[in-house]
Write a protein that holds these residues in place. Structure first.
Motif, PDB file in Angstrom:
ATOM      1  N   ARG A 125      33.999  19.245  54.545  1.00  0.00           N
ATOM      2  CA  ARG A 125      34.326  20.254  53.522  1.00  0.00           C
ATOM      3  C   ARG A 125      33.293  21.375  53.551  1.00  0.00           C
ATOM      4  NH1 ARG A 125      34.647  17.199  47.987  1.00  0.00           N
ATOM      5  NH2 ARG A 125      34.711  19.359  47.278  1.00  0.00           N
ATOM      6  N   PRO A 126      33.705  22.608  53.215  1.00  0.00           N
ATOM      7  CA  PRO A 126      32.736  23.714  53.184  1.00  0.00           C
ATOM      8  C   PRO A 126      31.648  23.454  52.150  1.00  0.00           C
ATOM      9  CG  PRO A 126      34.999  24.523  53.082  1.00  0.00           C
ATOM     10  CD  PRO A 126      35.069  23.042  52.903  1.00  0.00           C
ATOM     11  N   ASP A 127      30.428  23.808  52.511  1.00  0.00           N
ATOM     12  CA  ASP A 127      29.285  23.679  51.609  1.00  0.00           C
ATOM     13  C   ASP A 127      28.906  25.079  51.137  1.00  0.00           C
ATOM     14  OD1 ASP A 127      27.002  23.009  50.256  1.00  0.00           O
ATOM     15  OD2 ASP A 127      25.828  22.482  52.029  1.00  0.00           O
ATOM     16  N   ALA A 128      29.697  25.616  50.207  1.00  0.00           N
ATOM     17  CA  ALA A 128      29.525  27.002  49.780  1.00  0.00           C
ATOM     18  C   ALA A 128      28.170  27.217  49.110  1.00  0.00           C
ATOM     19  CB  ALA A 128      30.651  27.406  48.832  1.00  0.00           C
ATOM     20  N   ALA A 179      17.204  22.199  49.785  1.00  0.00           N
ATOM     21  CA  ALA A 179      16.903  20.871  50.314  1.00  0.00           C
ATOM     22  C   ALA A 179      17.393  19.775  49.357  1.00  0.00           C
ATOM     23  CB  ALA A 179      15.397  20.735  50.550  1.00  0.00           C
ATOM     24  N   TYR A 180      17.191  19.986  48.054  1.00  0.00           N
ATOM     25  CA  TYR A 180      17.639  18.998  47.065  1.00  0.00           C
ATOM     26  C   TYR A 180      19.164  18.866  47.100  1.00  0.00           C
ATOM     27  CZ  TYR A 180      18.630  16.828  42.554  1.00  0.00           C
ATOM     28  OH  TYR A 180      19.102  15.996  41.570  1.00  0.00           O
ATOM     29  N   TRP A 181      19.854  19.997  47.139  1.00  0.00           N
ATOM     30  CA  TRP A 181      21.313  19.983  47.158  1.00  0.00           C
ATOM     31  C   TRP A 181      21.840  19.291  48.417  1.00  0.00           C
ATOM     32  CZ3 TRP A 181      25.541  20.379  44.416  1.00  0.00           C
ATOM     33  CH2 TRP A 181      26.753  20.705  45.025  1.00  0.00           C
ATOM     34  N   GLU A 182      21.235  19.608  49.561  1.00  0.00           N
ATOM     35  CA  GLU A 182      21.700  19.017  50.819  1.00  0.00           C
ATOM     36  C   GLU A 182      21.488  17.507  50.849  1.00  0.00           C
ATOM     37  OE1 GLU A 182      23.211  21.189  53.529  1.00  0.00           O
ATOM     38  OE2 GLU A 182      23.405  21.943  51.481  1.00  0.00           O
ATOM     39  N   ILE A 186      24.622  15.735  48.505  1.00  0.00           N
ATOM     40  CA  ILE A 186      26.065  15.846  48.709  1.00  0.00           C
ATOM     41  C   ILE A 186      26.499  15.058  49.953  1.00  0.00           C
ATOM     42  CG2 ILE A 186      26.265  18.067  47.548  1.00  0.00           C
ATOM     43  CD1 ILE A 186      26.290  19.407  50.288  1.00  0.00           C
ATOM     44  N   PRO A 187      27.752  14.606  49.998  1.00  0.00           N
ATOM     45  CA  PRO A 187      28.210  13.785  51.133  1.00  0.00           C
ATOM     46  C   PRO A 187      28.544  14.605  52.384  1.00  0.00           C
ATOM     47  CG  PRO A 187      29.981  14.051  49.535  1.00  0.00           C
ATOM     48  CD  PRO A 187      28.763  14.689  48.921  1.00  0.00           C
ATOM     49  N   MET A 200      25.566  20.900  54.771  1.00  0.00           N
ATOM     50  CA  MET A 200      25.542  21.866  55.861  1.00  0.00           C
ATOM     51  C   MET A 200      24.423  21.520  56.845  1.00  0.00           C
ATOM     52  SD  MET A 200      25.341  25.996  55.561  1.00  0.00           S
ATOM     53  CE  MET A 200      23.592  26.118  55.257  1.00  0.00           C
ATOM     54  N   LEU A 201      23.268  21.134  56.297  1.00  0.00           N
ATOM     55  CA  LEU A 201      22.120  20.700  57.099  1.00  0.00           C
ATOM     56  C   LEU A 201      21.797  19.263  56.709  1.00  0.00           C
ATOM     57  CD1 LEU A 201      19.772  21.156  59.041  1.00  0.00           C
ATOM     58  CD2 LEU A 201      18.467  22.126  57.136  1.00  0.00           C
ATOM     59  N   ASP A 202      22.066  18.343  57.603  1.00  0.00           N
ATOM     60  CA  ASP A 202      21.795  16.937  57.338  1.00  0.00           C
ATOM     61  C   ASP A 202      20.292  16.686  57.442  1.00  0.00           C
ATOM     62  OD1 ASP A 202      21.667  14.206  57.152  1.00  0.00           O
ATOM     63  OD2 ASP A 202      23.256  13.819  58.608  1.00  0.00           O
ATOM     64  N   LEU A 203      19.640  16.385  56.306  1.00  0.00           N
ATOM     65  CA  LEU A 203      18.196  16.193  56.302  1.00  0.00           C
ATOM     66  C   LEU A 203      17.777  14.933  57.049  1.00  0.00           C
ATOM     67  CD1 LEU A 203      17.315  17.308  52.650  1.00  0.00           C
ATOM     68  CD2 LEU A 203      17.318  18.659  54.749  1.00  0.00           C
ATOM     69  N   ASN A 204      18.724  14.067  57.367  1.00  0.00           N
ATOM     70  CA  ASN A 204      18.404  12.884  58.170  1.00  0.00           C
ATOM     71  C   ASN A 204      17.977  13.256  59.594  1.00  0.00           C
ATOM     72  OD1 ASN A 204      18.864  10.836  56.236  1.00  0.00           O
ATOM     73  ND2 ASN A 204      21.081  11.035  56.537  1.00  0.00           N
ATOM     74  N   PHE A 205      18.323  14.492  60.025  1.00  0.00           N
ATOM     75  CA  PHE A 205      17.857  14.946  61.337  1.00  0.00           C
ATOM     76  C   PHE A 205      16.338  14.841  61.433  1.00  0.00           C
ATOM     77  CE2 PHE A 205      21.658  18.110  61.746  1.00  0.00           C
ATOM     78  CZ  PHE A 205      22.481  17.058  62.103  1.00  0.00           C
ATOM     79  N   PHE A 206      15.658  15.115  60.313  1.00  0.00           N
ATOM     80  CA  PHE A 206      14.195  15.158  60.339  1.00  0.00           C
ATOM     81  C   PHE A 206      13.577  13.762  60.445  1.00  0.00           C
ATOM     82  CE2 PHE A 206      15.485  19.152  58.484  1.00  0.00           C
ATOM     83  CZ  PHE A 206      14.639  20.059  59.110  1.00  0.00           C
TER      84      PHE A 206
END
Length: 466
Positions: free
Chosen positions: A201-204, A249-252, A255-256, A259-265
């Motif tokens: 889904r779009p992450d507006a 960063a908090y929003w990302e 949400i399920p 747009m930027l999956d913080l698990n990449f880090f």
């Protein structure tokens, strides 16, 4: 349908497609530097003031850097071919408007529009390159892509100077039109569509926060040298950047469908490549900014002569990457060693420029050749490390991260090393000090990235063995 490859060897027309997207990429990169040589003409013919000139230059980079993540995410979701076409169209329309701008306000608005197209092109070109090549050929393809980046850096002032010697200032923008038109036809005919098959889904809200946060951060960095790092203007925009990027960063993380999956880090390979990329672009961006002043103010060359004398750097990158030599060396050495060795060469080149220039251009030439060799070896390895640590369906976001790091590191390097120059009592000494600080940053970035990537490889090997 995230993979465009139709065979284990990649797309059958992959090299032709790479040529098309690199042509689009080159146009965007040229416009990062081509405007600099037109400043006297714009000042005279549009009666532009210093603040107008700054906005003409910065409107493009601010919009482009602010939208890179959003553009990459949009390419993954809606289709990379669609976004490539949209980027070419917007870039061409913006170039047409800029070429015939009748006032500073019109030119600034046109440049901002070109920045939107530039963001779409910078992210989709790298994402498409990752999709059409099989893993074995990806390092060589990224090497060609990186060589085009170096070519854009070197050719911008030269092409701009040539056009201004023969035509009016608007011609530096109108030369983009035939390239954009050719690119549109070629993309329609050659480039297959690809997108994230999951259809997230779009992450507006994420797109809005990342755009505002990155644009604010880059604006604060750009404004620092001119207005003072403790000025209300810089402090306010920096505070906005920190707050908005924190909210992003908090929003990302909540949400399920981020747009930027913080698990990449959490991936050591990704973290190592990202850390190294920031430090390397910091050192190189600032040091190359000082180099142009070094050639003109210390060695006494004019703007066009200075541009010609920086060409050996880009030519070295182009020769080593187009020939495939750098990809062969990187394959033999492995990613960590390639990055470390490349950074040692770059740092050595910066030291050569700073220390051995007393006799003229000789020390600078040696430095440029060393930097070019280091760039050819390390930059594609770094970009490949970032892109290959991200799932293929997120290639657009990966390209957005890569581009954002480059923008951030370059801007920060120019600001900090520019401050080193400003704080020095004597010009030549300030330039040398800045180059040496850049050399330390590059060397540190190379070793940090190499160490983290080596640990990631070791951990992967242990998991495979288990």
């Amino acid at each position: 349908m995230y993979g465009m490859s139709t065979s284990p060897h990649g797309h059958p027309r992959r090299w032709l497609i790479l040529g098309v997207i690199c042509l689009a990429q080159l146009t965007v990169l040229l416009d990062n530097t081509v405007l600099n040589v037109a400043i006297p003409s714009l000042t005279r013919e549009l009666h532009a003031e210093t603040s107008d000139i700054q906005w003409m230059i910065n409107a493009y980079s601010l919009v482009q850097s602010g939208l890179l993540l959003t553009a990459g995410s949009a390419a993954d979701r809606y289709g990379r071919k669609k976004m490539l076409l949209a980027g070419l169209a917007l870039f061409g329309i913006g170039s047409l408007a800029a070429g015939f701008a009748g006032s500073t306000g019109q030119l600034i608005a046109a440049r901002a529009g070109m920045g939107v197209g530039g963001a779409l092109l910078l992210t989709t070109t790298l994402a498409v390159a990752m999709q059409i090549f099989a893993p074995a050929e990806q390092p060589k393809a990224i090497g060609v892509w990186a060589a085009v980046n170096a070519l854009g850096f070197a050719a911008g002032p030269l092409i701009g100077g040539f056009m201004l010697n023969h035509f009016w200032w608007g011609a530096i923008f109108l030369i983009n039109l035939p390239v954009a038109a050719l690119g549109l036809v070629a993309v329609v005919a050659l480039v297959p569509e690809s997108r994230n098959p999951a259809g997230d889904r779009p992450d507006a809200l994420g797109a809005l926060l990342s755009t505002i946060g990155m644009a604010s951060l880059v604006f604060a960095i750009i404004s620092g040298p001119d207005h003072g790092w403790l000025s209300p203007r810089v402090l306010l925009t920096a505070a906005v950047a920190v707050a908005v990027l924190g909210a992003f960063a908090y929003w990302e993380s909540r949400i399920p469908y981020p747009m930027l999956d913080l698990n990449f880090f959490r991936d050591r390979r990704f973290t190592g490549a990202v850390t190294g990329a920031v430090l390397i672009t910091f050192g190189m961006g600032g040091a190359l900014f000082l180099l142009t002043q070094h050639l003109q103010l210390v060695l006494g060359y004019g703007p066009l002569e200075a541009g010609l004398r920086t060409a050996p750097l880009a030519l070295t990158v182009v020769v080593l990457n187009f020939s495939g030599l750098s990809a062969k060396w990187a394959a033999r050495l492995g990613t960590p060693v390639s990055i470390a060795l490349g950074m040692v060469l770059m740092a050595g080149g910066l030291v050569s420029i700073a220390v051995f220039d007393a006799g003229g251009y000789g020390g600078t030439l040696l430095g440029l050749l060393l930097i070019g060799g280091g760039c050819a070896l390390a930059n594609p390895a770094m970009a490949h490390a970032i892109m290959s640590s991200i799932p293929p369906e997120k290639a657009g976001v990966g390209a957005g991260i890569n581009g954002t790091l480059a923008e951030f590191g370059n801007g920060l390097g120019v600001a900090v090393l520019g401050a080193v120059l400003s704080s020095s009592g004597e010009l030549a000494e300030g330039l040398r000090a800045g180059q040496l600080v850049g050399a330390v940053a590059v060397l540190l970035g190379g070793f940090v990235a190499a160490a983290l990537l080596r640990r990631a490889q070791r951990a992967d090997s242990e998991m495979a063995a288990a």
